[in-house]
Design a protein around this motif. Structure first.
Motif, PDB file in Angstrom:
ATOM      1  N   VAL A   1      -3.487   1.583  10.126  1.00 56.71           N
ATOM      2  CA  VAL A   1      -4.080   1.293   8.813  1.00 56.71           C
ATOM      3  C   VAL A   1      -4.433   2.613   8.147  1.00 56.71           C
ATOM      4  CG1 VAL A   1      -6.015   0.228   7.588  1.00 56.71           C
ATOM      5  CG2 VAL A   1      -4.962  -0.964   9.525  1.00 56.71           C
ATOM      6  N   GLY A   2      -4.119   2.740   6.867  1.00 52.66           N
ATOM      7  CA  GLY A   2      -4.431   3.940   6.104  1.00 52.66           C
ATOM      8  C   GLY A   2      -5.605   3.731   5.164  1.00 52.66           C
ATOM      9  N   PHE A   3      -5.723   4.643   4.196  1.00 52.79           N
ATOM     10  CA  PHE A   3      -6.800   4.546   3.210  1.00 52.79           C
ATOM     11  C   PHE A   3      -6.336   5.231   1.930  1.00 52.79           C
ATOM     12  CE2 PHE A   3     -10.855   4.375   1.316  1.00 52.79           C
ATOM     13  CZ  PHE A   3     -11.728   3.662   2.123  1.00 52.79           C
ATOM     14  N   ASP A   4      -6.426   4.575   0.818  1.00 51.69           N
ATOM     15  CA  ASP A   4      -6.153   5.062  -0.549  1.00 51.69           C
ATOM     16  C   ASP A   4      -5.155   4.194  -1.297  1.00 51.69           C
ATOM     17  OD1 ASP A   4      -7.914   7.191  -0.659  1.00 51.69           O
ATOM     18  OD2 ASP A   4      -6.440   8.662   0.040  1.00 51.69           O
ATOM     19  N   ASP A   5      -4.175   3.588  -0.595  1.00 49.57           N
ATOM     20  CA  ASP A   5      -3.095   2.845  -1.235  1.00 49.57           C
ATOM     21  C   ASP A   5      -2.371   3.718  -2.257  1.00 49.57           C
ATOM     22  OD1 ASP A   5      -1.459   0.626  -1.587  1.00 49.57           O
ATOM     23  OD2 ASP A   5      -2.672  -0.184  -3.231  1.00 49.57           O
ATOM     24  N   VAL A   6      -1.841   4.836  -1.777  1.00 47.89           N
ATOM     25  CA  VAL A   6      -1.116   5.745  -2.657  1.00 47.89           C
ATOM     26  C   VAL A   6       0.162   5.084  -3.140  1.00 47.89           C
ATOM     27  CG1 VAL A   6      -2.025   7.780  -1.491  1.00 47.89           C
ATOM     28  CG2 VAL A   6       0.160   6.817  -0.746  1.00 47.89           C
ATOM     29  N   ALA A   7       0.670   5.589  -4.256  1.00 46.46           N
ATOM     30  CA  ALA A   7       1.937   5.077  -4.770  1.00 46.46           C
ATOM     31  C   ALA A   7       3.015   5.215  -3.704  1.00 46.46           C
ATOM     32  CB  ALA A   7       2.327   5.845  -6.026  1.00 46.46           C
ATOM     33  N   GLY A   8       3.714   4.145  -3.419  1.00 42.33           N
ATOM     34  CA  GLY A   8       4.777   4.160  -2.420  1.00 42.33           C
ATOM     35  C   GLY A   8       4.357   3.681  -1.057  1.00 42.33           C
ATOM     36  N   SER A   9       3.063   3.452  -0.813  1.00 42.53           N
ATOM     37  CA  SER A   9       2.638   3.024   0.524  1.00 42.53           C
ATOM     38  C   SER A   9       3.190   1.643   0.878  1.00 42.53           C
ATOM     39  CB  SER A   9       1.117   3.031   0.634  1.00 42.53           C
ATOM     40  OG  SER A   9       0.524   2.176  -0.323  1.00 42.53           O
ATOM     41  N   ALA A  10       3.506   0.844  -0.121  1.00 42.78           N
ATOM     42  CA  ALA A  10       4.112  -0.458   0.148  1.00 42.78           C
ATOM     43  C   ALA A  10       5.558  -0.323   0.617  1.00 42.78           C
ATOM     44  CB  ALA A  10       4.057  -1.336  -1.104  1.00 42.78           C
ATOM     45  N   PHE A  11       6.128   0.897   0.496  1.00 41.92           N
ATOM     46  CA  PHE A  11       7.525   1.119   0.883  1.00 41.92           C
ATOM     47  C   PHE A  11       7.651   2.004   2.115  1.00 41.92           C
ATOM     48  CE2 PHE A  11       7.418   0.077  -3.589  1.00 41.92           C
ATOM     49  CZ  PHE A  11       8.398  -0.909  -3.685  1.00 41.92           C
ATOM     50  N   PHE A  12       6.512   2.330   2.775  1.00 43.63           N
ATOM     51  CA  PHE A  12       6.606   2.957   4.087  1.00 43.63           C
ATOM     52  C   PHE A  12       7.310   1.989   5.025  1.00 43.63           C
ATOM     53  CE2 PHE A  12       2.509   5.771   3.757  1.00 43.63           C
ATOM     54  CZ  PHE A  12       3.049   6.398   2.650  1.00 43.63           C
TER      55      PHE A  12
ATOM     56  N   THR B   1     -24.001   4.014  -8.911  1.00 41.21           N
ATOM     57  CA  THR B   1     -23.035   2.921  -8.820  1.00 41.21           C
ATOM     58  C   THR B   1     -22.023   3.202  -7.721  1.00 41.21           C
ATOM     59  OG1 THR B   1     -23.228   2.491 -11.195  1.00 41.21           O
ATOM     60  CG2 THR B   1     -21.300   1.582 -10.065  1.00 41.21           C
ATOM     61  N   LEU B   2     -21.785   2.210  -6.872  1.00 39.79           N
ATOM     62  CA  LEU B   2     -20.700   2.262  -5.899  1.00 39.79           C
ATOM     63  C   LEU B   2     -19.767   1.082  -6.166  1.00 39.79           C
ATOM     64  CD1 LEU B   2     -22.133   3.207  -2.375  1.00 39.79           C
ATOM     65  CD2 LEU B   2     -20.594   4.541  -3.818  1.00 39.79           C
ATOM     66  N   LEU B   3     -18.528   1.392  -6.498  1.00 42.46           N
ATOM     67  CA  LEU B   3     -17.533   0.353  -6.738  1.00 42.46           C
ATOM     68  C   LEU B   3     -16.924  -0.091  -5.417  1.00 42.46           C
ATOM     69  CD1 LEU B   3     -15.669   1.899  -9.800  1.00 42.46           C
ATOM     70  CD2 LEU B   3     -17.634   0.368  -9.787  1.00 42.46           C
ATOM     71  N   PRO B   4     -16.514  -1.359  -5.312  1.00 42.36           N
ATOM     72  CA  PRO B   4     -15.936  -1.836  -4.053  1.00 42.36           C
ATOM     73  C   PRO B   4     -14.523  -1.310  -3.841  1.00 42.36           C
ATOM     74  CG  PRO B   4     -15.844  -3.556  -5.718  1.00 42.36           C
ATOM     75  CD  PRO B   4     -16.639  -2.429  -6.326  1.00 42.36           C
ATOM     76  N   ALA B   5     -14.179  -1.104  -2.583  1.00 46.93           N
ATOM     77  CA  ALA B   5     -12.793  -0.845  -2.186  1.00 46.93           C
ATOM     78  C   ALA B   5     -12.223  -2.151  -1.641  1.00 46.93           C
ATOM     79  CB  ALA B   5     -12.735   0.245  -1.122  1.00 46.93           C
ATOM     80  N   SER B   6     -10.913  -2.314  -1.684  1.00 45.82           N
ATOM     81  CA  SER B   6     -10.311  -3.585  -1.253  1.00 45.82           C
ATOM     82  C   SER B   6      -9.223  -3.340  -0.219  1.00 45.82           C
ATOM     83  CB  SER B   6      -9.735  -4.347  -2.453  1.00 45.82           C
ATOM     84  OG  SER B   6      -8.797  -3.548  -3.157  1.00 45.82           O
ATOM     85  N   LEU B   7      -9.237  -4.161   0.819  1.00 45.50           N
ATOM     86  CA  LEU B   7      -8.232  -4.066   1.876  1.00 45.50           C
ATOM     87  C   LEU B   7      -6.926  -4.708   1.409  1.00 45.50           C
ATOM     88  CD1 LEU B   7      -7.652  -3.316   4.879  1.00 45.50           C
ATOM     89  CD2 LEU B   7      -8.325  -5.651   5.451  1.00 45.50           C
ATOM     90  N   VAL B   8      -5.826  -3.997   1.614  1.00 50.46           N
ATOM     91  CA  VAL B   8      -4.489  -4.504   1.281  1.00 50.46           C
ATOM     92  C   VAL B   8      -3.718  -4.648   2.585  1.00 50.46           C
ATOM     93  CG1 VAL B   8      -2.376  -4.137  -0.040  1.00 50.46           C
ATOM     94  CG2 VAL B   8      -4.575  -3.332  -0.943  1.00 50.46           C
TER      95      VAL B   8
END
Length: 327
Positions: A266-277, A311-318
């Motif tokens: 599992v990573g962190f950030d959801d960078v562009a292209g992570s869905a294509f690893f 303020t802390l914004l939520p992060a979301s698991l993908v």
């Protein structure tokens, strides 16, 4: 403005009303004034306007020179959000995070009569340096490290993404799949994000031994992946970020380790292209456009005299294909 008035055949006051979008100006008069402005190449003198109105329409942003995904995406989010509310940004990037360097950047912005300053503060020493500078204008720090005490005589507010909750959710996702231990490859601990992600991993009671501290680069993930194959493969790994996860995936592929059959990543950030690893990476997404809007909104509200809470914004698991049930 006097030249525009003469060319358009109107009064100086009418030109002023057109420039300030006053509703009492007739449409044909407005068009004549605008045509005269275009013909003469008239430009507002922003410095003079700021002296009269005490409003420059400008905000300063202090950013690190880091090209890492988080700080760079935060800067883009701030710039877009500022334009949406009619502000322009003046940006200063710094390599050193001592009080003197930061003071020079902030003094430069104050010379430009900025109405407020945003500081992208991902590292501890940036925040420490800021705490020594009492800015006479409102300051927002974009950081997951909390409020920077002492800066701005109480006119400082912090905005960030809840890195701790994001790492905790990612770890619990792996534990809920049945993994008994989740190894954490932690980022450099002079970064607030890395500290908070480590804290979230610990709060999830991952059951693993001590974390392994790496940097943010894919190469460190690759080296650590090779070492893990030789030393004993864990069943699940929470990587410091997506680049470290990418290095892990490459090392595991070279050694014939199957993801997620043999090990989940599992990573962190959801960078562009992570869905294509290969496989597609399960990761934690940070909403950088929302972060930019929240930071600019907080800064504008403080400029207007409001009290604004941190303020802390939520992060979301993908969830994607790189995480699965243990072997």
């Amino acid at each position: 403005m006097s030249d525009v008035a003469v060319l358009a055949g109107v009064s100086h006051q009418t030109v002023s009303r057109v420039l300030n979008d006053h509703p009492s100006v007739r449409p044909e008069t407005r068009e004549r004034v605008l045509a005269a402005i275009a013909e003469l190449g008239y430009r507002r003198n922003s410095a003079a306007r700021a002296l009269v109105t005490r409003r420059s329409g400008a905000l300063g942003v202090v950013a690190t020179s880091s090209a890492h995904h988080g700080p760079a995406s935060t800067l883009l989010g701030l710039e877009r959000a500022a334009r949406e509310v009619g502000y322009f940004l003046s940006v200063a990037t710094i390599d050193r995070f001592d009080a003197g360097t930061l003071r020079g950047a902030l003094d430069h912005f104050l010379d430009q009569a900025v109405e407020g300053i945003a500081v992208i503060a991902p590292q501890v020493d940036v925040a420490d340096a800021l705490a020594e500078f009492a800015a006479p204008v409102p300051v927002v720090t974009v950081t997951s490290g909390g409020v920077v005490a002492g800066a701005g005589a109480g006119r400082v507010v912090s905005v960030g993404v809840d890195q701790r909750a994001g790492a905790r959710d990612a770890t619990r996702h792996l534990l809920d799949l049945g993994h008994r231990e989740v190894l954490h490859l932690a980022g450099p601990q002079d970064w607030f994000d890395a500290r908070e992600r480590l804290a979230g991993w610990r709060e999830a009671d991952a059951g693993a031994p001590d974390p392994v501290v790496v940097d943010w680069e894919a190469e460190s993930g690759y080296r650590e992946g090779l070492r893990l194959v030789d030393a004993g493969l864990p069943s699940a790994v929470l990587a410091a970020n997506d680049q470290v996860a990418l290095g892990l995936l490459r090392a595991f592929w070279e050694r014939g380790v199957r993801v997620p059959d043999d090990v989940s990543v599992v990573g962190f950030d959801d960078v562009a292209g992570s869905a294509f690893f290969v496989p597609p990476l399960t990761t934690v997404r940070q909403d950088f456009p929302a972060l930019g809007r929240s930071a600019i909104d907080a800064l504008v509200r403080v400029i207007g005299g409001e009290e604004v809470a941190p303020t802390l914004l939520p992060a979301s698991l993908v969830v994607r294909g790189s995480s699965g049930v243990p072997r």
